[in-house]
Write an enzyme that holds these catalytic residues in place. Sequence first.
Site, PDB file in Angstrom:
ATOM      1  CB  VAL A 148      -9.346   6.564  -5.039  1.00 14.47           C
ATOM      2  CG1 VAL A 148     -10.168   5.492  -4.343  1.00 14.47           C
ATOM      3  CG2 VAL A 148     -10.202   7.790  -5.302  1.00 14.47           C
ATOM      4  CB  CYS A 149      -7.224   2.789  -2.981  1.00 15.75           C
ATOM      5  SG  CYS A 149      -6.580   1.208  -2.432  1.00 15.75           S
ATOM      6  CD  GLN A 150      -1.444   0.816  -6.762  1.00 17.69           C
ATOM      7  OE1 GLN A 150      -2.358   0.662  -7.575  1.00 17.69           O
ATOM      8  NE2 GLN A 150      -0.343   0.088  -6.792  1.00 17.69           N
ATOM      9  N   GLY A 152      -4.182   7.228  -4.286  1.00 20.23           N
ATOM     10  CA  GLY A 152      -3.925   8.266  -3.293  1.00 20.23           C
ATOM     11  C   GLY A 152      -2.453   8.317  -2.935  1.00 20.23           C
TER      12      GLY A 152
END
Lengths: 356, 393
Positions: A148-150, A152
């Site tokens: 998720v986000c960073q 990811g």
Amino acid sequence: MQMFDYQGSAEYAVKYMNGVVKGIENLINVRADQIKSGELEKTPVLTIGKMTLYRYTPLVEESALQETPMLITYAMVNKQYMMDLQPDRSVIKAFLEKGIDTYIIDWGYPAKEDMYITLEDVIEWYMDDCVEYIRKASGKEQITLLGVCQGGTFSAIYTAIHQDKIKNFVSMVTPIDFSIEDGLLFKWSRYYSIDKMVDAYGNVPADLMNTTFVLLKPFELLIDKYVGFGAGMSDPEYLQNFLRTENWIFDSPDQTGELLREFVNDLYVDNKLMKGELVIGGKEVKLENITCPLLVICAKYDHLVPPSSTKPLLEAVSSTDKDFHMFDVGHVGIYISPNSKNEIAPIIGDWIVERS
Amino acid sequence: MDFFNRDMYEQGLKFQKSMMDQYLQAVKNTTDFFQRKPEGEEEVSSAYGIFTKATEDMMKNAGEVNEFLWKSYQESWDQWKKLFESGNGFTLPEGFQGMPFESFSSTMEHFLGSMSVYTKLFQLWQDMIRSWPDLMNDPAAAAAKYADQSGALIRELAENILKPVMTEDVFSLWESFSDLNNTVGGFFQDFAAPWISRQDDFLSCIQSAASGDGDSYSRYMDLLSEAYQESYGKLLNMHGVGMAKDQAAMNFHLLDSYVRMMMSYFQMTVNVQKQLQEANQNLWKDLQEKMTDSDKPLTFKDYYDMWIRANSSAINQFYFTDEFATFLGGYADNAYDFKKNWDEFLEKLLSAFPVPTDSEMKSVYKTVYDLRKEVRSLKKEIEALREELDALK
């Protein structure tokens, strides 16, 4: 004709103030347990420094669990419990109900002694130890990795290096191409020196990060949000959801200095991941080394990680089984919007289950 | 040392008394001179003419006809010398007799010549005031020109007034002080040049701002920043010397970084303010149009929604420009510099106290980090060896 509706405006103001007063009454009666987040039961199974790996207690019989366990890697800028922020919108709960054996990394609250942790440490030490633990505990050679986000971006790097350990890769609102122009964080990072910032602070304070995020949309996030809160706070359910989200938004860990330095210089400024120039622990990180099934999720109105940064992953990998979904929400809305549990989480869950 | 030498004051009083006596005597003698009115002289028609003629005659005939006048000057000079001699030990060296001149009259010529310097100085100022508007075209050059001319006149004054009462060595020393003065003047002139040369631009910005030009604020901040960096900025970053040079440099850098931070902050905010000002001016026009054209009257909620949209859109557009990113980057970098310098300053201050500083703690953190990595690596090695051992069993 009258050009300004004085009477209508006054009626609106009275109604608004009435709601605010009722809301204040609600506010003073909210109990701490009513706005708790991350309520799903979970067990810490591995600790490295400030990091803890949790395993969620399955909501189905062990025998009914899906074959492939899943590890969720969240960003370091906020806490992972936003995926289980409120009972009726818990993305994790949706996964558990589908029988996915779910693990999640809690990066903890880095202190000053963690300021020298590098990107290599995160990938080759913390994440790899978590993956190894899950492989050993589940007896499976491969796991599903959801970033998720960073988190990811970490997951993409990890998968590119350790493709053999990853069966499926889910990327949610993940920055991959950092050369984009339609994201303010991406643009601004090229105009200031992260080296000076890290040299000045060591670990970059959470308050500084939060100030930056809020200033990205000052009128919406400093004024309109709270005007809206005033209008809705007379509804106890709205109030509790708002407080839960507010607590999560400002529950931010400090950012480990050296990691942030590398992340900004190598990725935001030099875009090394997309260019195939990133090296972690002496290993070249090539996104084309990713061959496993890939699901890319992005948010149409994401001002922090615009779709233009997320989507290029689809083209950069060598996977043949690729899927893409874009939802009409913002960066955070993908987890906490009313659709998150009923629409978004099932799409992801089904995709994983089909490939477990 | 007796600064308040009674003898000196007595001599001073005597000198003044002598001057007054001689003045009265001169007046009396002048009157006598006219009363004797030599035969064959033309009649003069006015009091001014009478006085002028009498003075000219008095000077011309000082040594021959009117011995008393010559004598009065001589006595004054003697008294003056006594006054200086009595002041030895505090104003002049023992036995000081002044620099040798060919004659007393040449000394007096120098003194009288000095009178014209004041006139020239007055003319210089008069000229400067008359030419003021033109001078402002190039204030730095004008300042240099008038400083040079004033300096030359002051040197002339010194030649005439100081030289007669100073020894050659002392006068030479005075001249070297004069050179120092020129050097100091030159330094301040160079230092002030970045400000003086931008004087018109500063003024123009203020005038434009007063007439509602939103750009003028940012231009003013740019000018301020440039002038600072060419003057105080250089001063605060100069190399120090001596045992405390590092501490002094640290203090100066701290001050400089604070000023830079604040200037870049104002540069950024005035530009944001400008965008918002324009957005609200446009909003006001839209609002007026909407109020006129719309069938339905506007409510406060309508106005609020329009206000939020207008401001948010303006700020968002500006945020995406290279211009704003440059302002933000400049401010951020300056703020980090200031934070770093401030921490160093505090650490230096705290170094005398029995508390660990941040730098010392960072060193400990690094050691802990390295040790943790080493432990992990050793654990992995042990694990691998154990697996190998188990395989051998």
